[in-house]
Design an enzyme around this catalytic site. Structure first.
Site: not given
Length: 785
Positions: A420-421, A498, A580, A628, A722
């Site tokens: 994952s980013p 991304q 965002y 996303r 993580r």
């Protein structure tokens, strides 16, 4: 101690007999409104684990229950003429009436006083009791009387169901699904004695109404069900024993009950909720009676070891049971929602539909199924693999779903695991350096099918922090190309870029210097859909974007997409989540515009879709592009999962290949419901309602999670965050943990592969020996089954 149990169901009776067994001096009375040995309903279901708990609590009762059980191991799923079976599930069915009779007889043997045909209005009728158990069922009057203390939350679910019986003897727990012009119906059927089976028919309320069942008399509606499920009944009739109900009243909606607390002090004695009075769990996981009996076991245990400190015993009971019940209710919620939305899944191939049903609650996982029925799982793995183009020989292992390839446009990922980013805040002037080469390079070598670079910004003022990466210059493009070239030269992983704009969440310090705090100096102006302060009283205010701003930012994104293509990235993702800039347009929490870019969801999507279409046109047509989104804002009035389906449909129509399904981080007022794989239901719903491939994210931490998600068709890829920070080789490690030996390691590291696999097998064997548990018992314990 003088104990009164109000309600003679399983909870009250079992608690009474356990307390009398514990101390024959207790004066215990069970008060029941019905006649002796009278009850309604058909059969109840227990797992083998529940039977073990009953055996430990009171062997004589358990022995009689076991003697009356009908046991089966198989679950059978029938859909569109297909029949799929799996075994090893270990369930038992017993008639509810027989169960109550056994408990009543055992109470009488031990000296518990049973009082029938007495309708208790409230606990004030027992002024001399030392302890009152409110086991008066789903519609508990005592719970209602003291609602201010118990704070019950009752949620009527979406389906209507009717509880019927039949003399057709089912040799497996049978699920049957039938389509009508009005929608889908499903049956849950299982044998519970020598000649009778429970037969529950269920359908969403709107389907029930369209079918006219709300207007039918009882006999007509039973005949409707007989005709609909005739192929499974072999000429046997369906029967109702709810003689007290008329017409459509026999069709009920399941009420999920959750209480904030279970103990009330009425000034003379504590009044304790137990069983359905305290909580309910949907019949589709068969845990209502289990929970009631285990409530009784735990309260009796807590009182027994309390040395007379009743208040402490009650506090311990509530603390222990509330956690266990919440866990079961979470699983029940997942199962309930699956059955409420069967129409979402019927498009799946029958094999996958059945697997989705078996794993619907998330309590039974892929590896748990393997321990129950290895043959079924390996056959299903072969089916999944063959659909991905893999055909194994007899000498090979079956391929776990997470290790099947995935193709999007011209790109084939070797497996379903994505790194994952994850923001690292470690760039200088937006240029990724040696840290990113090592960070992304190591994870690409660690076995994942694709690594995704963290959110990269199209301009300096689009960054979250000064440490965020950018892609607005040739220098940055070249720095990224160095990383891409390393990944392509040294691994068989793909690498994605991304792109995103921080919007109102920009111009902040790196997290280890103060998360979400504005820069002490050098701040840049912030833009967003509407004027916004992300953290009230702390963040800088952003200004609403003008049309000129929109044109400029769109052009910035296009330039970055072109630079990403020049750098050699395999995949491009547009970040429209987490509050965002583009997410700020989509969410009604952050978009209060009154022009064509505000108001309806269609309007709020207008600008993000403009940006996406422009980028899609600039990005090479043979390469995939994903988006996303925040599929749930977790705030009243924000984006909901239903909105997320429409958002996904809009991006699909604009040319998106996949939706990356995250949630939250739009508002500081969010209240997420965390848990294992807690965001996967969003990916599931979007994939199966919007008809677009998805990436599942969030608390996915084991190969077992990934295999379950992919195999059930809940998502097409799983993004792991993580765990990859802790272990760059997470994918290789998880393959070894589940015993999949045919995964390829980097040639430089192959010397470690065999040793790791042997060590893990040794650790598993030692743990099993020390625990004295069978592999299935260990798996059940780990999954909470």
């Amino acid at each position: 101690m003088k104990i009164v149990c109000v309600g003679g169901g399983p909870a009250g009776l079992y608690f009474a007999l356990l307390m009398k067994k514990q101390d024959p001096a207790h004066d215990i009375t069970v008060v029941e409104r019905n006649k002796p040995y009278d009850t309604f309903g058909w059969g109840v279901v227990f797992s083998d684990q529940t039977l073990g708990n009953l055996q430990a609590a009171d062997a004589p009762t358990a022995g009689r229950i076991l003697g009356a059980f009908n046991h089966w191991d198989d679950i059978e799923v029938n859909i569109r003429g297909h029949k799929i079976r799996s075994g090893g599930h270990g369930f038992c069915g017993i008639g509810r009436k027989r169960l109550l009779n056994i408990l009543q007889e055992r109470c009488e043997e031990l000296g518990v006083q049973l009082v029938f045909e007495t309708d208790v209005q409230d606990d004030e009728q027992f002024p001399d009791a030392d302890l009152i158990i409110a086991s008066d069922g789903l519609n508990s009057r005592i719970r209602s009387r003291h609602a201010a203390t118990y704070a019950p939350d009752v949620d009527l679910r979406k389906c209507r169901f009717v509880w019927l019986g039949t003399h057709k003897r089912f040799d497996a727990f049978t699920f049957a699904f039938e389509q009508t012009p009005h929608g889908w119906f499903q049956a849950h059927a299982y044998q519970f004695d020598g000649d009778t089976s429970t037969f529950i028919v269920e359908t969403p309320q709107e389907v029930w109404r369209r079918a006219g069942l709300d207007r039918m008399e009882k006999d007509a509606s039973i005949a409707y069900c007989e005709n609909l499920f005739a192929r499974y009944l072999d000429g046997h009739e369906l029967m109702s024993n709810a003689v007290h109900l008329r017409g459509s009243a026999q069709w009920i909606r399941f009420p999920r009950v959750v209480c904030r607390t279970w103990v009330h002090d009425n000034g003379r004695a504590p009044v304790v909720l137990m069983g359905d009075a305290a909580h309910t769990a949907h019949f589709s996981i068969g845990s209502g009676t289990k929970l009631a009996l285990e409530d009784a076991i735990e309260l009796a245990r807590c009182i027994g070891r309390s040395q007379g400190r009743l208040a402490q015993a009650l506090a311990d009971y509530e603390a222990v049971r509330s956690v266990e019940v919440l866990r079961i209710q979470n699983a029940a919620r997942n199962s309930t929602e699956w059955f409420e939305n069967v129409a979402r899944y019927v498009h799946l191939p029958p094999e996958q539909f059945a697997y989705s049903l078996l794993t619907r609650s998330q309590r039974i996982s892929h590896e748990n199924l393997r321990l129950r029925d290895r043959g079924y799982v390996e056959q299903y793995e072969d089916w999944i693999a063959e659909r991905s183009g893999i055909h194994r020989s007899r000498a090979q292992q079956s391929v776990p779903p997470m290790f099947t390839p995935y193709r999007a446009r011209s790109i084939t990922l070797k497996n379903r695991v994505v790194v994952s980013p994850m923001a690292q805040y470690s760039c200088a002037d937006g240029v990724p350096g040696d840290f990113h080469l090592v960070h992304l390079g190591a994870r690409a070598m660690g076995g994942a099918g694709m690594v995704v670079a963290e959110m990269t910004c199209p301009t300096p003022d689009a960054r979250i922090t000064p440490g965020c990466p950018g892609l607005w210059s040739g220098e940055q493009r070249d720095a990224w190309q160095r990383i891409v070239d390393f990944v392509h030269a040294n691994t068989d992983a793909k690498i994605a870029m991304q792109l995103g704009h921080a919007g109102a969440k920009g111009s902040t310090r790196v997290p280890w210097e103060g998360e979400d705090l504005p820069l002490e100096r050098g701040n840049w102006p912030l833009i967003s859909a509407s004027p916004q302060q992300y953290v009230d009283g702390v963040s800088d205010w952003s200004k609403a974007m003008t049309r000129e701003d929109m044109d400029r930012v769109r052009a910035d994104f296009v330039r970055s997409a072109q630079l990403a293509a020049q750098a050699g990235f395999d995949w491009l993702e547009l970040h429209c989540a987490h509050g965002y800039l583009l997410s700020g347009f989509i969410s009604p929490l952050t978009n209060q515009r009154t022009d064509e870019y505000g108001g309806s969801l269609e309007n709020r999507l207008r600008y993000p879709l403009e940006v996406f279409r422009a980028m899609r046109a600039a990005w090479p047509g043979h390469l995939p592009m994903s988006v996303r989104i925040s599929a749930h804002d977790w705030v009243e009035g924000g984006v909901t999962p239903s909105d997320a389906v429409e958002i996904a449909k809009a991006f699909k129509a604009a040319g998106a290949d996949m939706i990356d399904c995250s949630s939250g981080q739009v508002s500081k007022r969010q209240a997420p419901v965390y848990g294992r794989m807690y965001q996967t239901p969003f990916a599931d719903r979007i994939r199966n309602e919007a008809g677009i491939p998805t990436i599942a994210v969030g608390a996915i931490s084991e190969a077992d999670h990934v295999n379950s998600i992919i195999a059930a068709g809940r998502a097409d890829l799983c993004a792991i965050a993580r765990p990859h920070l802790a272990n760059p080789s997470w994918t290789l490690m998880e393959a070894a943990k589940i015993g999949y030996l045919e995964v390829q390691w980097p040639k430089q590291y192959r010397a470690a592969k065999t040793q790791l696999e042997r060590n893990l097998e040794r650790e598993k064997a030692m743990a099993a020996q020390a625990a004295g548990l069978s592999p299935l018992e260990q798996a059940n314990l780990a999954q909470g089954v």
